[in-house]
Design an enzyme around this catalytic site. Structure first.
Site, PDB file in Angstrom:
ATOM      1  N   ARG A 117       0.812  -1.236   0.000  1.00 62.51           N
ATOM      2  CA  ARG A 117       0.000   0.000   0.000  1.00 62.51           C
ATOM      3  C   ARG A 117       0.837   1.275   0.000  1.00 62.51           C
ATOM      4  NH1 ARG A 117      -3.129  -3.168   3.430  1.00 62.51           N
ATOM      5  NH2 ARG A 117      -4.849  -4.045   2.240  1.00 62.51           N
ATOM      6  N   LYS A 139       2.796  11.544 -11.203  1.00 63.22           N
ATOM      7  CA  LYS A 139       1.906  10.665 -11.971  1.00 63.22           C
ATOM      8  C   LYS A 139       2.659   9.392 -12.279  1.00 63.22           C
ATOM      9  CE  LYS A 139      -1.095  13.746 -14.570  1.00 63.22           C
ATOM     10  NZ  LYS A 139      -1.472  14.139 -15.938  1.00 63.22           N
ATOM     11  N   GLU A 181       9.646  18.885 -25.286  1.00 57.80           N
ATOM     12  CA  GLU A 181       8.894  19.178 -24.043  1.00 57.80           C
ATOM     13  C   GLU A 181       9.445  20.437 -23.366  1.00 57.80           C
ATOM     14  OE1 GLU A 181       6.125  17.627 -22.865  1.00 57.80           O
ATOM     15  OE2 GLU A 181       6.161  15.586 -23.688  1.00 57.80           O
ATOM     16  N   LYS A 223       7.382  22.847 -14.420  1.00 55.60           N
ATOM     17  CA  LYS A 223       6.593  21.680 -14.009  1.00 55.60           C
ATOM     18  C   LYS A 223       6.332  21.720 -12.500  1.00 55.60           C
ATOM     19  CE  LYS A 223       4.969  17.321 -14.731  1.00 55.60           C
ATOM     20  NZ  LYS A 223       5.071  16.034 -15.383  1.00 55.60           N
ATOM     21  N   GLU A 233      -4.542  17.911 -11.780  1.00 56.75           N
ATOM     22  CA  GLU A 233      -5.031  18.278 -13.100  1.00 56.75           C
ATOM     23  C   GLU A 233      -6.429  18.871 -13.096  1.00 56.75           C
ATOM     24  OE1 GLU A 233      -3.270  16.200 -16.306  1.00 56.75           O
ATOM     25  OE2 GLU A 233      -5.107  16.309 -17.451  1.00 56.75           O
ATOM     26  N   ARG A 237      -2.980  22.527 -14.329  1.00 54.16           N
ATOM     27  CA  ARG A 237      -2.089  21.440 -14.784  1.00 54.16           C
ATOM     28  C   ARG A 237      -2.346  21.084 -16.254  1.00 54.16           C
ATOM     29  NH1 ARG A 237       0.485  16.312 -11.394  1.00 54.16           N
ATOM     30  NH2 ARG A 237       1.746  15.574 -13.102  1.00 54.16           N
ATOM     31  N   ASN A 241      -0.487  20.034 -21.050  1.00 56.35           N
ATOM     32  CA  ASN A 241      -0.933  19.190 -22.165  1.00 56.35           C
ATOM     33  C   ASN A 241      -0.890  19.913 -23.507  1.00 56.35           C
ATOM     34  OD1 ASN A 241      -1.428  17.085 -20.433  1.00 56.35           O
ATOM     35  ND2 ASN A 241      -3.551  17.697 -20.074  1.00 56.35           N
ATOM     36  N   HIS A 244      -0.476  17.983 -26.668  1.00 55.54           N
ATOM     37  CA  HIS A 244      -0.715  16.575 -26.353  1.00 55.54           C
ATOM     38  C   HIS A 244      -2.063  16.071 -26.869  1.00 55.54           C
ATOM     39  CE1 HIS A 244       2.858  17.126 -23.985  1.00 55.54           C
ATOM     40  NE2 HIS A 244       2.834  15.878 -23.545  1.00 55.54           N
ATOM     41  N   HIS A 248      -1.294  12.954 -28.841  1.00 60.51           N
ATOM     42  CA  HIS A 248      -1.720  11.606 -28.425  1.00 60.51           C
ATOM     43  C   HIS A 248      -2.439  10.892 -29.570  1.00 60.51           C
ATOM     44  CE1 HIS A 248      -1.710  12.688 -23.860  1.00 60.51           C
ATOM     45  NE2 HIS A 248      -0.569  12.173 -24.246  1.00 60.51           N
ATOM     46  N   HIS A 261       7.399  10.010 -28.203  1.00 53.61           N
ATOM     47  CA  HIS A 261       6.353  10.853 -27.609  1.00 53.61           C
ATOM     48  C   HIS A 261       6.588  12.348 -27.898  1.00 53.61           C
ATOM     49  CE1 HIS A 261       3.524  12.457 -24.710  1.00 53.61           C
ATOM     50  NE2 HIS A 261       4.526  13.135 -24.149  1.00 53.61           N
TER      51      HIS A 261
HETATM   52  N1  LIG Z   1       4.329  10.448 -15.480  1.00 52.55           N
HETATM   53  C1  LIG Z   1       4.357  11.490 -16.262  1.00 52.55           C
HETATM   54  O1  LIG Z   1       3.961  12.597 -15.874  1.00 52.55           O
HETATM   55  C2  LIG Z   1       4.893  11.339 -17.651  1.00 52.55           C
HETATM   56  C3  LIG Z   1       5.138  12.472 -18.426  1.00 52.55           C
HETATM   57  C4  LIG Z   1       5.699  12.302 -19.688  1.00 52.55           C
HETATM   58  C5  LIG Z   1       5.983  11.023 -20.161  1.00 52.55           C
HETATM   59  N2  LIG Z   1       5.714   9.946 -19.384  1.00 52.55           N
HETATM   60  C6  LIG Z   1       6.021   8.588 -19.872  1.00 52.55           C
HETATM   61  O2  LIG Z   1       7.409   8.491 -20.157  1.00 52.55           O
HETATM   62  C7  LIG Z   1       7.613   7.469 -21.115  1.00 52.55           C
HETATM   63  C8  LIG Z   1       8.646   7.913 -22.117  1.00 52.55           C
HETATM   64  O3  LIG Z   1       9.838   8.164 -21.452  1.00 52.55           O
HETATM   65  P1  LIG Z   1      11.224   8.333 -22.251  1.00 52.55           P
HETATM   66  O4  LIG Z   1      11.021   9.201 -23.421  1.00 52.55           O
HETATM   67  O5  LIG Z   1      12.223   8.678 -21.238  1.00 52.55           O
HETATM   68  O6  LIG Z   1      11.461   6.878 -22.872  1.00 52.55           O
HETATM   69  P2  LIG Z   1      12.164   5.547 -22.302  1.00 52.55           P
HETATM   70  O7  LIG Z   1      11.978   5.416 -20.858  1.00 52.55           O
HETATM   71  O8  LIG Z   1      11.721   4.442 -23.170  1.00 52.55           O
HETATM   72  O9  LIG Z   1      13.704   5.819 -22.602  1.00 52.55           O
HETATM   73  C9  LIG Z   1      14.131   5.912 -23.948  1.00 52.55           C
HETATM   74  C10 LIG Z   1      15.295   4.951 -24.249  1.00 52.55           C
HETATM   75  O10 LIG Z   1      16.508   5.510 -23.752  1.00 52.55           O
HETATM   76  C11 LIG Z   1      17.207   4.561 -22.962  1.00 52.55           C
HETATM   77  N3  LIG Z   1      17.964   5.360 -21.982  1.00 52.55           N
HETATM   78  C12 LIG Z   1      17.526   5.888 -20.820  1.00 52.55           C
HETATM   79  N4  LIG Z   1      18.460   6.664 -20.264  1.00 52.55           N
HETATM   80  C13 LIG Z   1      19.534   6.616 -21.092  1.00 52.55           C
HETATM   81  C14 LIG Z   1      20.811   7.226 -21.066  1.00 52.55           C
HETATM   82  N5  LIG Z   1      21.158   8.077 -20.089  1.00 52.55           N
HETATM   83  N6  LIG Z   1      21.670   6.961 -22.075  1.00 52.55           N
HETATM   84  C15 LIG Z   1      21.315   6.143 -23.087  1.00 52.55           C
HETATM   85  N7  LIG Z   1      20.114   5.562 -23.191  1.00 52.55           N
HETATM   86  C16 LIG Z   1      19.233   5.787 -22.193  1.00 52.55           C
HETATM   87  C17 LIG Z   1      16.113   3.703 -22.401  1.00 52.55           C
HETATM   88  O11 LIG Z   1      16.574   2.450 -21.970  1.00 52.55           O
HETATM   89  C18 LIG Z   1      15.176   3.591 -23.595  1.00 52.55           C
HETATM   90  O12 LIG Z   1      15.641   2.629 -24.510  1.00 52.55           O
HETATM   91  C19 LIG Z   1       6.267   7.161 -21.724  1.00 52.55           C
HETATM   92  O13 LIG Z   1       5.829   5.892 -21.294  1.00 52.55           O
HETATM   93  C20 LIG Z   1       5.350   8.257 -21.175  1.00 52.55           C
HETATM   94  O14 LIG Z   1       4.028   7.815 -21.003  1.00 52.55           O
HETATM   95  C21 LIG Z   1       5.188  10.078 -18.147  1.00 52.55           C
HETATM   96 ZN   LIG Z   2       4.514  14.836 -22.885  1.00 52.63          ZN
END
Ligand SMILES: NC(=O)c1ccc[n+]([C@@H]2O[C@H](COP(=O)([O-])OP(=O)(O)OC[C@H]3O[C@@H](n4cnc5c(N)ncnc54)[C@H](O)[C@@H]3O)[C@@H](O)[C@H]2O)c1
Ligand SMILES: [Zn+2]
Length: 360
Positions: A117, A139, A181, A223, A233, A237, A241, A244, A248, A261
């Site tokens: 939990r 999030k 972003e 942020k 949100e 917040r 978006n 987005h 999306h 993304h």
């Molecule tokens: N929670 C939130 O508020 C929020 C906001 C935006 C995005 N997200 C989520 O984030 C995700 C996307 O994240 P991302 O773009 O970081 O992608 P990701 O986590 O897939 O990372 C991209 C790639 O880079 C590699 N990598 C990571 N760090 C590295 C480094 N320092 N050097 C070399 N390679 C590295 C990873 O292994 C992966 O292959 C999505 O699932 C999205 O939904 C969440």
């Molecule tokens: Zn985003």
């Protein structure tokens, strides 16, 4: 050390932006911490585990690997990680450290949110996108077959350690995806930051420290401020978006394969900017400047073959759509946006068309 406070109902915590901070993680863990579980991917651990490991050496810790990738951001992986925690002696005094990109920070955050939990999570994001966005704000969640991030929870971390040194190994395309972003943050809330991005794209794309560190700090500040004012949100917040709504739809339409993304969001921001100009909410001059700056951080994978009718149909089914009303975040000037709903479909169609045909 630029530090940005995030104030939420759960607690207040720091997002620290500093080169080398990932090697100081122990000082951000609770004093009476039990077992520590680092959730990461093999590539990240191989590249950067040696920075983090010494800082937790004196603690009892375990590294748990997660396969990574959007297809693995699933509940089954969270369950598997929770089982591994338990068989490695986890209890309520345990702490999770999320060490990776946004996928890892989302999964590790959700794991921490529901393990017994809820146990604390320390986020150490390693992609630019995760540093400026995913890891800050609480999030967490995973995907369902029917859509992205559809199960999850708000679980604020105990701190977010943002170490720009970790980005040295990040592929250029991932860097650009994160920069979109950052550009977003400038457009929605920080005109000075936008100016830097508009006037110095070559320095920024070269990851010059003097530029990149300030921009990361600027985006984290945006942020942190927005989340502190509106954790769950409501209206404020939502400004995060920007780009987005259509972004999306583009990601879903191309089954999360063609675009990263940030790239889909870039197309979405361009379309939203056209939409604002068409509605007369934004000057043509500002619209041109915004779209030119977004393209300066490209190249973007082409989107000109996408079916606009399909994209519009997807807008209505987006998770951000409330009671059938599609909300758009539209710029009114550089550094300011407003949230608008009830926009005529023909106008949306025209804006998407202009964006995807890459016409100013
Ligand atoms: N929670 C939130 O508020 C929020 C906001 C935006 C995005 N997200 C989520 O984030 C995700 C996307 O994240 P991302 O773009 O970081 O992608 P990701 O986590 O897939 O990372 C991209 C790639 O880079 C590699 N990598 C990571 N760090 C590295 C480094 N320092 N050097 C070399 N390679 C590295 C990873 O292994 C992966 O292959 C999505 O699932 C999205 O939904 C969440
Ligand atoms: Zn985003």
């Amino acid at each position: 050390m630029p530090t940005f406070e995030v104030r939420t109902a759960q607690h207040t915590y720091q997002s620290v932006v500093e080169r080398g901070i990932s090697a100081a993680s122990q000082q951000f863990l609770p004093k009476k911490v039990g077992r520590v579980f680092v959730v990461t991917t093999e590539d990240v651990w191989q590249l950067h585990g040696a920075r983090l490991a010494p800082s937790i050496e004196s603690l009892s810790y375990e590294v748990l690997f997660f396969p990574g990738g959007e297809v693995n951001k699933r509940f089954a992986q969270v369950e598997a990680l929770a089982d591994q925690m338990l068989s490695n002696g986890a209890d309520r005094t345990s702490v999770v450290i999320g060490f990776g990109g946004g996928i890892v920070t989302d999964v590790s955050g959700f794991l921490a949110a529901i393990f017994m939990r809820g146990v604390p999570v320390l986020q150490i994001p390693t992609t630019l996108l995760a540093q400026v966005d995913a890891a800050v704000g609480g999030k967490t969640g995973v995907n369902l077959v029917g859509g992205k991030n559809l199960i999850g929870s708000f679980h604020q971390p105990i701190a977010v350690l943002i170490d720009p040194d970790l980005l040295a190994t990040l592929p250029a395309r991932e860097v650009r995806a994160g920069l979109f972003e950052v550009v977003k943050c400038g457009i929605i809330r920080d005109a000075a930051m936008f100016e830097t991005l508009a006037n110095h794209s070559a320095n920024v794309l070269n990851m010059e420290q003097g530029f990149i560190d300030k921009l990361i700090a600027g985006a984290v500040r945006v942020k942190a401020e927005v989340v502190s004012a509106d954790e769950r949100e409501g209206d404020l917040r939502r400004i995060l978006n920007f780009g987005h709504t259509i972004g999306h739809a583009i990601e879903a339409e191309t089954e999360y394969v063609r675009f990263l993304h940030g790239e889909a969001v870039a197309w979405g921001m361009i379309a939203a900017t056209h939409l604002a100009a068409i509605r007369g909410m934004l000057s043509v001059e500002d619209a041109l400047r915004i779209n030119k700056t977004i393209h300066a951080y490209g190249p973007l994978p082409s989107a000109c073959d996408l079916n606009i009718g399909h994209l519009i149909a997807r807008l209505a089914s987006d998770k951000k759509t409330l009671q059938g009303k599609v909300h758009f975040v539209l710029p009114t000037r550089i550094g300011e946006v407003s949230v608008v709903s009830g926009i005529d479909t023909d106008m949306i169609r025209r804006a998407i068309q202009l964006a995807l045909e890459n016409r100013s």
